[in-house]
Design an enzyme around this catalytic site. Structure first.
Site, PDB file in Angstrom:
ATOM      1  N   HIS A 245     -78.591  17.032 -43.381  1.00  0.00           N
ATOM      2  CA  HIS A 245     -77.303  17.174 -42.679  1.00  0.00           C
ATOM      3  C   HIS A 245     -77.190  16.297 -41.426  1.00  0.00           C
ATOM      4  CE1 HIS A 245     -76.759  20.875 -45.033  1.00  0.00           C
ATOM      5  NE2 HIS A 245     -77.943  21.281 -44.626  1.00  0.00           N
TER       6      HIS A 245
HETATM    7  C1  BDR Z   1     -76.785  22.697 -40.044  1.00  0.00           C
HETATM    8  O1  BDR Z   1     -77.435  23.942 -39.775  1.00  0.00           O
HETATM    9  C2  BDR Z   1     -78.794  23.737 -39.473  1.00  0.00           C
HETATM   10  O2  BDR Z   1     -79.584  24.575 -40.240  1.00  0.00           O
HETATM   11  C3  BDR Z   1     -79.069  22.264 -39.674  1.00  0.00           C
HETATM   12  O3  BDR Z   1     -79.971  21.797 -38.692  1.00  0.00           O
HETATM   13  C4  BDR Z   1     -77.729  21.626 -39.565  1.00  0.00           C
HETATM   14  O4  BDR Z   1     -77.433  21.301 -38.219  1.00  0.00           O
HETATM   15  C5  BDR Z   1     -76.434  22.638 -41.512  1.00  0.00           C
HETATM   16  O5  BDR Z   1     -75.636  23.715 -41.874  1.00  0.00           O
END
Ligand code: BDR
Ligand code: CA
Length: 316
Positions: A245
């Site tokens: 992400h």
């Molecule tokens: C986001 O949530 C976190 O778990 C990850 O680091 C990312 O920023 C994805 O949903």
């Protein structure tokens, strides 16, 4: 000290994060990239508790060899209770990968450090990257809203056009602090949105990790690959890999040609029902709201992983 040509071109960036396996990769990508002057790293509790996310951020910055202040921020959302995401990130936030301890945090708290940096900056000169719950950013803006005019752009990894990854409706960062996200979205400054729909295209696979590992034997790249290898494949995405992400937010700043975008209006649900944290992303003008954000729609995934492979070996 005289500035190099890349210093002149570098864009000043604040990264607000909650490391976090993918936050680690995002930080290293940014720190490896001369187009970005990472001036401040602020940390919130998020994927794991603040004491861990802060230690992780310090260690990640330390391993990069770059000198960037790291400042502790909120250990909980504006409202409600803290919740962790240990299924993805492990109990230590980095999937059990041990890094040497990093430099001490800068004293003070994140919202103050963000406001101090913005206050000293020219108008529309600072890019703010938010890759965790938006609490620190909201606290900074709510206490001195006029400083929003120093922000060139917010790049936020948050939200989803389709289903969530925390609740049916909500993506993790948006779900953790929807009120904070609403405050940032209302700042009046341009927003670029990295949602789950985009990051589903940035799938880490065993083959991609192997390709990266083969590039060099630097400590950062090795730790990065170990961290990515620790993350379970995503059931939501048919176990084809796991979505990387947060680095997508940094890649947008480095290589916008890898993305297609749509102008959208975005709102976040702050109610207490099952839709809490859901982002409503209006691509077709149905809400009657003027567009205030760029929705990053399609990603050239091979180009994105080539970018990682080009940049990460530059670190020690
Ligand atoms: C986001 O949530 C976190 O778990 C990850 O680091 C990312 O920023 C994805 O949903
Ligand atoms: Ca994150």
């Amino acid at each position: 000290m005289s500035a190099t040509p890349s210093d002149h071109a570098a864009r000043t960036v604040i990264i607000d994060c909650d490391p976090g396996t993918d936050d680690a990769v995002a930080l290293w990508l940014a720190l490896a990239s001369p187009e970005l002057n990472v001036a401040l790293v602020t940390v919130a509790g998020g994927n794991v508790g603040l004491s861990r996310t802060l230690a992780n951020a310090r260690a990640i910055v330390g391993l990069s060899g770059r000198e960037v202040p790291v400042v502790a921020g909120a250990d909980r959302p504006l409202l409600g209770a803290f919740q962790a995401e240990e299924r993805v990130h492990g109990t230590d936030g980095l999937g059990g990968v041990r890094l040497p301890e990093g430099p001490a945090p800068q004293p003070g708290i994140a919202a103050d450090a963000i406001r101090d940096l913005l206050r000293d900056a020219p108008p529309e000169s600072v890019t703010v990257v938010g890759i965790g719950p938006a609490t620190n950013l909201a606290l900074a803006l709510a206490t001195e809203p006029a400083l929003a005019n120093r922000v060139a752009e917010f790049v936020l990894m948050t939200g989803a056009l389709s289903e969530g990854n925390w609740t049916v409706a909500a993506e993790f960062n948006a779900a953790m602090d929807p009120e904070a996200l609403a405050l940032v979205l209302a700042s009046g400054r341009p927003v670029s949105l990295v949602t789950l729909d985009l990051t589903a295209q940035a799938l880490v696979t065993a083959e991609r990790i192997a390709t990266l590992r083969g590039l060099c034997d630097g400590e950062c790249l090795r730790a990065c690959c170990d961290i990515m290898a620790s993350v379970p494949t995503s059931r939501r995405l048919g176990h084809r890999g796991h979505p990387l992400h947060d680095p997508c937010a940094i890649a947008w700043l480095l290589a916008p040609e890898l993305f297609t975008v749509q102008e959208v209006a975005v709102q976040v649900e702050c109610g207490s029902g099952i839709g809490r944290g859901r982002t409503h992303i209006d691509r077709w003008g149905r809400s009657g709201l003027p567009p205030q954000a760029k929705f990053l729609d399609r990603l050239d995934a091979d180009g994105f992983f080539r970018l990682l492979g080009e940049r990460l070996p530059r670190l020690p």
